[in-house]
Motif scaffolding. Structure first.
Motif, PDB file in Angstrom:
ATOM      1  N   LYS A 172       0.824  -1.205   0.000  1.00  0.00           N
ATOM      2  CA  LYS A 172       0.000   0.000   0.000  1.00  0.00           C
ATOM      3  C   LYS A 172       0.865   1.264   0.000  1.00  0.00           C
ATOM      4  O   LYS A 172       0.518   2.259  -0.646  1.00  0.00           O
ATOM      5  CB  LYS A 172      -0.932   0.001   1.206  1.00  0.00           C
ATOM      6  CG  LYS A 172      -2.000  -1.088   1.164  1.00  0.00           C
ATOM      7  CD  LYS A 172      -2.857  -0.948  -0.070  1.00  0.00           C
ATOM      8  CE  LYS A 172      -3.874  -2.083  -0.163  1.00  0.00           C
ATOM      9  NZ  LYS A 172      -4.676  -2.013  -1.412  1.00  0.00           N
ATOM     10  N   ALA A 173       1.992   1.249   0.719  1.00  0.00           N
ATOM     11  CA  ALA A 173       2.878   2.422   0.726  1.00  0.00           C
ATOM     12  C   ALA A 173       3.460   2.665  -0.663  1.00  0.00           C
ATOM     13  O   ALA A 173       3.565   3.811  -1.113  1.00  0.00           O
ATOM     14  CB  ALA A 173       3.996   2.217   1.739  1.00  0.00           C
ATOM     15  N   CYS A 174       3.833   1.592  -1.345  1.00  0.00           N
ATOM     16  CA  CYS A 174       4.353   1.733  -2.701  1.00  0.00           C
ATOM     17  C   CYS A 174       3.280   2.265  -3.647  1.00  0.00           C
ATOM     18  O   CYS A 174       3.539   3.130  -4.491  1.00  0.00           O
ATOM     19  CB  CYS A 174       4.883   0.390  -3.190  1.00  0.00           C
ATOM     20  SG  CYS A 174       5.742   0.449  -4.767  1.00  0.00           S
ATOM     21  N   THR A 175       2.059   1.766  -3.494  1.00  0.00           N
ATOM     22  CA  THR A 175       0.955   2.243  -4.325  1.00  0.00           C
ATOM     23  C   THR A 175       0.666   3.716  -4.079  1.00  0.00           C
ATOM     24  O   THR A 175       0.396   4.488  -5.016  1.00  0.00           O
ATOM     25  CB  THR A 175      -0.299   1.400  -4.046  1.00  0.00           C
ATOM     26  OG1 THR A 175      -0.008   0.016  -4.278  1.00  0.00           O
ATOM     27  CG2 THR A 175      -1.445   1.828  -4.942  1.00  0.00           C
ATOM     28  N   GLU A 176       0.712   4.124  -2.804  1.00  0.00           N
ATOM     29  CA  GLU A 176       0.478   5.529  -2.471  1.00  0.00           C
ATOM     30  C   GLU A 176       1.526   6.426  -3.121  1.00  0.00           C
ATOM     31  O   GLU A 176       1.210   7.511  -3.620  1.00  0.00           O
ATOM     32  CB  GLU A 176       0.503   5.712  -0.959  1.00  0.00           C
ATOM     33  CG  GLU A 176      -0.677   5.094  -0.226  1.00  0.00           C
ATOM     34  CD  GLU A 176      -1.937   5.926  -0.392  1.00  0.00           C
ATOM     35  OE1 GLU A 176      -1.830   7.093  -0.806  1.00  0.00           O
ATOM     36  OE2 GLU A 176      -3.027   5.405  -0.112  1.00  0.00           O
ATOM     37  N   GLN A 177       2.776   5.987  -3.138  1.00  0.00           N
ATOM     38  CA  GLN A 177       3.820   6.806  -3.733  1.00  0.00           C
ATOM     39  C   GLN A 177       3.675   6.891  -5.248  1.00  0.00           C
ATOM     40  O   GLN A 177       3.926   7.937  -5.841  1.00  0.00           O
ATOM     41  CB  GLN A 177       5.190   6.240  -3.368  1.00  0.00           C
ATOM     42  CG  GLN A 177       5.599   6.529  -1.935  1.00  0.00           C
ATOM     43  CD  GLN A 177       7.103   6.415  -1.735  1.00  0.00           C
ATOM     44  OE1 GLN A 177       7.807   5.893  -2.580  1.00  0.00           O
ATOM     45  NE2 GLN A 177       7.578   6.902  -0.606  1.00  0.00           N
ATOM     46  N   ILE A 178       3.283   5.803  -5.871  1.00  0.00           N
ATOM     47  CA  ILE A 178       3.075   5.834  -7.321  1.00  0.00           C
ATOM     48  C   ILE A 178       1.939   6.784  -7.671  1.00  0.00           C
ATOM     49  O   ILE A 178       2.043   7.602  -8.596  1.00  0.00           O
ATOM     50  CB  ILE A 178       2.790   4.417  -7.839  1.00  0.00           C
ATOM     51  CG1 ILE A 178       4.027   3.525  -7.669  1.00  0.00           C
ATOM     52  CG2 ILE A 178       2.367   4.461  -9.300  1.00  0.00           C
ATOM     53  CD1 ILE A 178       3.802   2.087  -8.040  1.00  0.00           C
ATOM     54  N   ALA A 179       0.862   6.713  -6.909  1.00  0.00           N
ATOM     55  CA  ALA A 179      -0.264   7.616  -7.159  1.00  0.00           C
ATOM     56  C   ALA A 179       0.130   9.070  -6.929  1.00  0.00           C
ATOM     57  O   ALA A 179      -0.271   9.973  -7.669  1.00  0.00           O
ATOM     58  CB  ALA A 179      -1.443   7.239  -6.260  1.00  0.00           C
ATOM     59  N   SER A 180       0.937   9.299  -5.892  1.00  0.00           N
ATOM     60  CA  SER A 180       1.394  10.660  -5.620  1.00  0.00           C
ATOM     61  C   SER A 180       2.302  11.174  -6.723  1.00  0.00           C
ATOM     62  O   SER A 180       2.237  12.357  -7.097  1.00  0.00           O
ATOM     63  CB  SER A 180       2.122  10.697  -4.275  1.00  0.00           C
ATOM     64  OG  SER A 180       2.659  11.975  -4.020  1.00  0.00           O
ATOM     65  N   SER A 181       3.131  10.295  -7.277  1.00  0.00           N
ATOM     66  CA  SER A 181       4.016  10.710  -8.365  1.00  0.00           C
ATOM     67  C   SER A 181       3.221  11.078  -9.611  1.00  0.00           C
ATOM     68  O   SER A 181       3.540  12.049 -10.300  1.00  0.00           O
ATOM     69  CB  SER A 181       5.004   9.583  -8.690  1.00  0.00           C
ATOM     70  OG  SER A 181       5.803   9.279  -7.564  1.00  0.00           O
ATOM     71  N   PHE A 182       2.180  10.321  -9.910  1.00  0.00           N
ATOM     72  CA  PHE A 182       1.343  10.651 -11.060  1.00  0.00           C
ATOM     73  C   PHE A 182       0.617  11.979 -10.859  1.00  0.00           C
ATOM     74  O   PHE A 182       0.413  12.739 -11.804  1.00  0.00           O
ATOM     75  CB  PHE A 182       0.329   9.532 -11.314  1.00  0.00           C
ATOM     76  CG  PHE A 182       0.894   8.374 -12.086  1.00  0.00           C
ATOM     77  CD1 PHE A 182       1.370   8.562 -13.380  1.00  0.00           C
ATOM     78  CD2 PHE A 182       0.971   7.110 -11.538  1.00  0.00           C
ATOM     79  CE1 PHE A 182       1.905   7.500 -14.094  1.00  0.00           C
ATOM     80  CE2 PHE A 182       1.501   6.049 -12.247  1.00  0.00           C
ATOM     81  CZ  PHE A 182       1.970   6.245 -13.535  1.00  0.00           C
ATOM     82  N   SER A 183       0.223  12.260  -9.629  1.00  0.00           N
ATOM     83  CA  SER A 183      -0.488  13.512  -9.370  1.00  0.00           C
ATOM     84  C   SER A 183       0.421  14.725  -9.521  1.00  0.00           C
ATOM     85  O   SER A 183      -0.062  15.844  -9.725  1.00  0.00           O
ATOM     86  CB  SER A 183      -1.076  13.492  -7.949  1.00  0.00           C
ATOM     87  OG  SER A 183      -0.048  13.453  -6.973  1.00  0.00           O
ATOM     88  N   ARG A 184       1.754  14.528  -9.462  1.00  0.00           N
ATOM     89  CA  ARG A 184       2.693  15.637  -9.601  1.00  0.00           C
ATOM     90  C   ARG A 184       3.158  15.839 -11.036  1.00  0.00           C
ATOM     91  O   ARG A 184       3.933  16.748 -11.315  1.00  0.00           O
ATOM     92  CB  ARG A 184       3.907  15.385  -8.709  1.00  0.00           C
ATOM     93  CG  ARG A 184       3.567  15.372  -7.227  1.00  0.00           C
ATOM     94  CD  ARG A 184       4.687  14.756  -6.417  1.00  0.00           C
ATOM     95  NE  ARG A 184       5.924  15.506  -6.516  1.00  0.00           N
ATOM     96  CZ  ARG A 184       7.099  15.062  -6.098  1.00  0.00           C
ATOM     97  NH1 ARG A 184       7.187  13.839  -5.582  1.00  0.00           N
ATOM     98  NH2 ARG A 184       8.181  15.795  -6.205  1.00  0.00           N
TER      99      ARG A 184
END
Length: 615
Positions: A172-184
């Motif tokens: 879940k932490a890895c998924t959160e970071q991927i989603a955050s990277s896409f949002s940037r």
């Protein structure tokens, strides 16, 4: 039965278990068995229990002949609270399964054998459904369940509950970071897709949640995150947050008022030692993943707690790889040994400097093109060396007044860096002067050995003037200072040197070294040329200052001669004045031949003699 939408369980801490038990047990039917768990007794009925629990059914069946009325359950996971929930489930009383009790229910169902083999939709299957459908899909709930597993070992480990929660948190932490990277991600004016680095990264909100875990569980989570590809910066931030929470809240082991070590219980010190060694082992291998101030703080704690040698050496190596970012306060590591030792831990700093000087230039990750594109006066590696040299000089000046600091240790720190690391030796001279002042019992041989570390040619004009009058320096050192001051004076008075001049030989050696630069790498050659250019500019500025002083002296001399009443005195010095004026003009022009200089000298000196004789 246990359902998520049913009534919540009353708080265990508000009332005793026996009083809460009267609220749900059948009061009109006498109990036929007493169950004892960790000192708490439960007057229950055999039929509801044996219909759901295979373990209780087997225990009662083994003692059927003796008409058992009392049964004690040893080492039940979760204790009396967990058994109370299991008993409620056997009686068909609804309660809510949550992240705070699902781990207990999962383990106690395994202990009591409340599986599908004895009843449909038994407690084990209900807990498994909640874990799979709710907990493993939510990072916060996974952390909470993993935190509850700390008191359920080793059964929680055997049931793979710890591993499931750990994998869920990392995923879940890895998924959160991927989603955050896409949002940037955003499009630039040219239409290219790039990452907005100024936008705040919101994928690391879980850092604070992990700080509730025990160090062994936390270590497993961070290891799983690293395998999943979580960013090193995020792992480093989590380590810093975890260390600050668990290391700063403990009572200090160092009394700054009297410099003595405070003795605490061995268990507290052992816990902190394990904590520091575990955090050090989890540090990312990438540079700048954690602040260097945090590494120094961790190293201080490791030295204070006497952690393993491997732990301390690893921290020293990490610090040495980015030492150019450190400050003087970082290097001032207190010495936690016996009272007769130095005030600061000089040995640790020396090992850090050795790691810095021995690191491979390839670690900088810089190619040759990036060096030439740099706007700074030095290449990045040379800039780091210069920064560390200034830091070392400041550190030496700070530790020099220590009366217990031996000369060998002081010199080991001073000579660890190469000779070209210092553009000026003013800082080194200041530190050595402080050491000589604080250690007046040094022999003349020791003082000479110490002063050999100074390159007196690299002293500024102010430092050279101070060294020329410094009574603490050995005579040989003062002679060197005066000698190089004379060379500077001659350099200011004339633009050329005789062939046998040692200064000229020094300059020629330095210039001839340019011929050898072809064998050097382009990066080192570029840095060497920039360094020599800077040294030449510095020497030129010194010559101008010296020339201004000579001109002032010349003006004062002429005024004194004009006031003199003795013509003989005037005739004697007029020849010298004429030579000085001619020498200055010839040096300024720089193109007059020696024969023409002698002719002009005779033409200037002859009228002076005629006037003297006529008078």
């Amino acid at each position: 039965m246990a359902h998520a939408e049913s009534h919540p369980l009353p708080k265990c801490s508000s009332r005793p278990i026996a009083q809460r038990r009267n609220e749900w047990i059948f009061s009109d039917v006498p109990s036929d068995i007493m169950i004892e768990v960790n000192g708490a007794t439960f007057p229950l009925h055999k039929f509801p229990l044996v219909s759901r629990s295979g373990r209780i059914r087997k225990l009662i069946a083994e003692r059927r002949d003796s008409d058992i009325s009392r049964l004690e359950l040893f080492n039940l996971p979760g204790g009396a609270v967990a058994f109370e929930l299991a008993a409620k489930f056997c009686y068909g009383i609804n309660f809510e399964i949550t992240a705070s009790n699902v781990a207990q229910l999962y383990c106690v169902s395994e202990y009591l054998e409340m599986t599908e083999d004895y009843a449909k939709e038994n407690l084990a299957s209900r807990a498994e459904a909640y874990l799979d459908g709710v907990v493993c899909k939510n990072l916060e709930k996974s952390v909470e369940v993993l935190h509850q597993c700390e008191n359920l070992l080793p059964l929680a480990e055997e049931l793979k509950l710890v591993g499931r929660c750990t994998d869920a948190i990392a995923s879940k932490a890895c998924t959160e970071q991927i989603a955050s990277s896409f949002s940037r991600l955003e499009y630039s004016s040219s239409g290219r897709l790039h990452t907005n680095r100024q936008a705040k990264c919101s994928g690391d909100w879980w850092i604070e949640d992990l700080s509730v875990l025990r160090i062994d569980m936390y270590q497993r989570v961070i290891t799983a995150m690293r395998c999943r590809g979580v960013r090193p910066e995020s792992i480093g931030a989590s380590l810093v947050n975890y260390a600050q929470k668990f290391l700063t809240k403990k009572p200090t082991l160092w009394n700054a008022s009297n410099g003595s070590k405070i003795e605490f219980a061995g268990s507290v010190e052992n816990e902190q030692r394990v904590l520091v060694e575990s955090i050090a082992s989890l540090l990312p291998v990438e540079k700048l993943a954690v602040p260097i101030s945090f590494l120094f703080g961790l190293l201080r704690t490791a030295v204070m707690l006497d952690c393993s040698i491997a732990c301390r050496l690893d921290l020293e190596r990490r610090i040495g790889s980015q030492l150019d970012m450190a400050t003087l306060d970082d290097l001032l590591i207190p010495s936690f040994r016996h009272s007769g030792d130095t005030l600061f831990d000089v040995d640790t700093v020396h090992r850090i400097l050795v790691n810095f000087s021995q690191q491979d230039d390839s670690e900088d990750g810089l190619d040759e093109s990036s060096t030439y594109e740099s706007d700074g006066p030095q290449s990045p590696s040379q800039t780091a060396v210069i920064k560390v040299a200034k830091l070392v000089d400041s550190y030496l000046a700070e530790i020099a007044p220590d009366a217990n600091l031996r000369l060998t240790k002081f010199m080991a720190i001073a000579e660890i860096l190469p000779g070209d690391a210092r553009m000026l030796d003013d800082g080194l001279y200041r530190a050595i002067d402080i050491y000589l002042k604080a250690h007046q019992g040094l022999s003349d041989l020791e003082r000479r050995k110490l002063c050999k570390l100074i390159d007196f040619q690299k002293l500024s004009q102010e430092a050279g003037a101070h060294a020329a009058q410094n009574e603490r320096l050995p005579v040989q050192a003062v002679v060197q200072v005066l000698y190089f001051e004379q060379l500077r004076l001659r350099n200011a008075l004339c633009g050329s040197f005789p062939d046998d001049d040692p200064k000229l030989a020094f300059q020629s050696r330095r210039i001839s070294s340019g011929a050898l630069s072809a064998a050097m790498s382009p990066r080192d050659n570029y840095a060497s040329l920039r360094r020599e250019n800077r040294e030449l500019k510095l020497e030129l500025a010194r010559m101008r200052m010296r020339l201004n002083d000579l001109e002032k002296d010349h003006v004062c001399m002429k005024q004194d001669l004009e006031k003199s009443s003795s013509h003989k005195f005037m005739g004697t010095f007029s020849r010298k004045i004429g030579r000085m004026n001619l020498f200055r003009r010839s040096s300024s022009r720089g193109s007059t031949s020696p024969s023409k200089q002698s002719q002009r000298t005779e033409s200037k000196a002859t009228p002076g003699r005629v006037r003297a004789n006529s008078s």
